[in-house]
Design a protein around this motif. Structure first.
Motif, PDB file in Angstrom:
ATOM      1  N   LEU A 193       0.830  -1.206   0.000  1.00 24.86           N
ATOM      2  CA  LEU A 193       0.000   0.000   0.000  1.00 24.86           C
ATOM      3  C   LEU A 193       0.866   1.259   0.000  1.00 24.86           C
ATOM      4  O   LEU A 193       0.633   2.197  -0.755  1.00 24.86           O
ATOM      5  CB  LEU A 193      -0.879  -0.024   1.253  1.00 24.86           C
ATOM      6  CG  LEU A 193      -2.067   0.890   1.347  1.00 24.86           C
ATOM      7  CD1 LEU A 193      -3.100   0.471   0.340  1.00 24.86           C
ATOM      8  CD2 LEU A 193      -2.652   0.816   2.742  1.00 24.86           C
ATOM      9  N   ALA A 205      -4.708   0.677  -3.418  1.00 21.27           N
ATOM     10  CA  ALA A 205      -4.348   2.096  -3.563  1.00 21.27           C
ATOM     11  C   ALA A 205      -4.716   2.594  -4.950  1.00 21.27           C
ATOM     12  O   ALA A 205      -5.240   3.700  -5.119  1.00 21.27           O
ATOM     13  CB  ALA A 205      -2.855   2.276  -3.293  1.00 21.27           C
ATOM     14  N   SER A 209      -7.415   5.569  -5.862  1.00 25.62           N
ATOM     15  CA  SER A 209      -7.074   6.829  -6.520  1.00 25.62           C
ATOM     16  C   SER A 209      -7.775   6.960  -7.878  1.00 25.62           C
ATOM     17  O   SER A 209      -7.916   8.053  -8.389  1.00 25.62           O
ATOM     18  CB  SER A 209      -5.556   6.962  -6.678  1.00 25.62           C
ATOM     19  OG  SER A 209      -5.049   5.857  -7.367  1.00 25.62           O
TER      20      SER A 209
ATOM     21  N   PRO B 107      -7.241   3.673   2.794  1.00 33.94           N
ATOM     22  CA  PRO B 107      -7.929   4.200   1.615  1.00 33.94           C
ATOM     23  C   PRO B 107      -9.442   4.266   1.799  1.00 33.94           C
ATOM     24  O   PRO B 107     -10.078   5.211   1.325  1.00 33.94           O
ATOM     25  CB  PRO B 107      -7.578   3.201   0.509  1.00 33.94           C
ATOM     26  CG  PRO B 107      -6.500   2.353   1.019  1.00 33.94           C
ATOM     27  CD  PRO B 107      -6.449   2.472   2.490  1.00 33.94           C
ATOM     28  N   PHE B 195       0.540   7.940   3.858  1.00 34.36           N
ATOM     29  CA  PHE B 195      -0.309   7.718   2.693  1.00 34.36           C
ATOM     30  C   PHE B 195      -0.851   9.038   2.176  1.00 34.36           C
ATOM     31  O   PHE B 195      -0.845   9.278   0.969  1.00 34.36           O
ATOM     32  CB  PHE B 195      -1.460   6.776   3.068  1.00 34.36           C
ATOM     33  CG  PHE B 195      -2.080   6.123   1.889  1.00 34.36           C
ATOM     34  CD1 PHE B 195      -1.432   5.092   1.241  1.00 34.36           C
ATOM     35  CD2 PHE B 195      -3.306   6.546   1.406  1.00 34.36           C
ATOM     36  CE1 PHE B 195      -1.996   4.487   0.142  1.00 34.36           C
ATOM     37  CE2 PHE B 195      -3.874   5.942   0.310  1.00 34.36           C
ATOM     38  CZ  PHE B 195      -3.215   4.911  -0.324  1.00 34.36           C
TER      39      PHE B 195
END
Lengths: 250, 257
Positions: A193, A205, A209, B107, B195
């Motif tokens: 990640l 990831a 995105s 995320p 991140f």
């Protein structure tokens, strides 16, 4: 009866998750209903990139785990059986163990780039201490009466290992392996990640995105299933290897 | 005797640090600077505004997230652990939620909460909750039946029962869960900042690495390691207070065997 309740609980959990976005209580863009996640999961299963990512994650995870377990067992038995060594290393082990392995991420990237070795470094570092500490506990936990008995019978070094240290340390070592298995998975996914090593973590990831929300949730579910499988396998292995142990036998 | 113990305690660490110092002293390798330079960078980098701007907010988020997870985990865990039916109902769901590696939640939470403080705290809560919750369930489930019966005979109920019996009996398990949660919390604190963030400890360290400020990056790694060690020492001090009775009990039980 108990199993049925569990199934009921799972169904209810899924039902609530399905209802929340469908009733508009939660935006479906944030939390897609499980039915859509399931569709995304089926969709993933048709793509070779998914299987490649799964394979990469499994490889990093299991390689790191194998290295950590082997190193932890050897170091644990050697350090644990020599009192002087044990005393001398105690403070160092206590100091190195709580160092969060994510602190090593910048170092790993610098030394190994974004390849598998960078993530392996994190996995091995995190999993090694779990095994080592448990084995150390196990080797140190030999019952004094049993040790005196072994002394009286003049058991040799090998016999002591086999009949005294091994049965005492085995449950601890297996606990260590079980903990290390889940920690190793966490760190493997983390490396993918954050560092970008190929694997499920990187796919998550990427999906995030690029706004592929159901696919992202599908991949998260896959990592969860990996974790469940790891728990089940290690617990079954523990039960099998310890059939003779009082804690399991009852 | 004291000398011997001091040597055992500090001997190996001293040798290791000295070895690092000597081995790296004349190093011209760009990636492995001399320890002296790393320590100088440590002083210049972290003792100043950074301590307030980057380190303190990170630790504050960790503290908030960890505390919330601890309270919620114990509360829900006591409720589930006390009812066999509820336990059977929730077990598979909890097993699954626990098995999800916490970092993949980063995320997911970003999606819901953006990349602000709230996201980082939520990530920490969502990762720390499960070990506390599941261990509390186990601890409450395994309360000594004799003690539970005694409490019932004496009509001890409500808050008194909760404080004196349930939480006390479950506390060794809860502490185990809290310890696991703390190390997960530190990991998540760092990762959530690596991140997506513009400040914080994890962000700064990665920024050093990306801009090839190598001694500063090494000093960041040292600081993260040091924080991990300090937090675990602090945890152990708290544990010694909370579980003093338990360790004493175990020592007596072992000694009499």
């Amino acid at each position: 009866m108990k199993a049925w309740l569990g199934v009921l609980g799972l169904l209810a959990f899924g039902g609530v998750l399905e209802a929340l976005p469908r009733l508009g209580l939660v935006p479906a863009g944030y939390l897609p209903p499980p039915s859509r996640i399931a569709v995304a999961l089926a969709d993933q299963a048709h793509q070779p990139t998914f299987w490649a990512a799964l394979g990469d994650t499994l490889r990093t995870w299991l390689t790191g785990l194998a290295i950590a377990v082997a190193a932890g067992l050897v170091c644990g038995v050697v350090i644990g059986s020599v009192p002087l060594l044990r005393e001398a290393t105690a403070s160092t082990v206590e100091f190195l163990r709580p160092i969060p392995s994510v602190a090593l991420i910048p170092l790993a990237v610098l030394l190994y780039g974004t390849g598998i070795r960078a993530t392996l470094l994190l996995v091995v570092y995190a999993a090694f201490w779990q095994v080592l500490v448990q084995v150390l506990h196990g080797v140190g936990d030999v019952d004094p009466v049993a040790r005196d008995t072994a002394d009286s019978y003049r058991l040799g070094r090998l016999a002591r290992m086999r009949y005294l240290v091994w049965p005492t340390a085995l449950p601890y070592a297996l606990t260590g392996v079980r903990l290390a298995t889940s920690v190793a998975l966490v760190l493997a996914v983390t490396g993918e990640l954050v560092i970008g090593t190929p694997g499920l973590g990187r796919e998550i990831a990427v999906a995030q995105s690029s706004g592929a929300v159901p696919a992202m949730y599908a991949l998260v579910v896959v990592t969860g299933l990996l974790g469940v499988a790891a728990n089940l396998v290690t617990r079954a292995a523990e039960r099998r290897a310890l059939v003779w142990h009082p804690a399991v036998r009852t | 005797m004291i000398v011997r113990r001091t040597v055992a305690l500090l001997g190996l660490p001293a040798v290791l640090v000295a070895a690092w110092w000597v081995a790296s002293a004349g190093s011209t390798d760009f990636y492995r600077p001399p320890l002296a330079r790393i320590l100088a960078a440590f002083r210049d980098t972290w003792f100043g505004r950074r301590l307030l701007d980057d380190v303190a907010p990170s630790l504050a988020r960790l503290a908030v997230g960890y505390t919330v997870a601890l309270c919620a985990g114990i509360a829900i865990g006591v409720a589930i652990g006390a009812s066999p039916r509820l336990r059977a109902l929730t077990e598979p769901v909890l097993e699954f939620l626990r098995a999800i590696p916490p970092p993949v939640l980063v995320p997911v939470v970003i999606l819901v909460a953006g990349i602000g403080d709230l996201m980082k705290v939520l990530v920490i809560v969502s990762g720390c909750l499960w070990p506390v919750l599941l261990n509390t369930v186990e601890g409450v489930r395994a309360i000594d039946p004799t003690l539970a019966d005694t409490a019932r005979v004496y009509h001890i109920g409500g808050t008194l029962r909760l404080r004196r019996l349930v939480l006390r009996a479950a506390s060794p398990q809860i502490v185990t869960g809290a310890r696991q949660a703390l190390s997960i919390g530190i990991i998540l604190m760092v990762i959530s900042e690596m991140f997506a963030a513009s400040s914080g400890l994890g962000f700064t360290v990665v920024q050093f690495q990306r801009s090839f400020a190598i001694p500063e990056m090494w000093s960041g790694v040292l600081l993260l390691g040091l924080l991990g060690v300090l937090l675990s020492l602090g945890f152990r001090a708290v544990e010694a207070r909370v579980l003093g009775w338990y360790h004493g009990l175990r020592a007596v039980a072992r000694g009499s065997r």
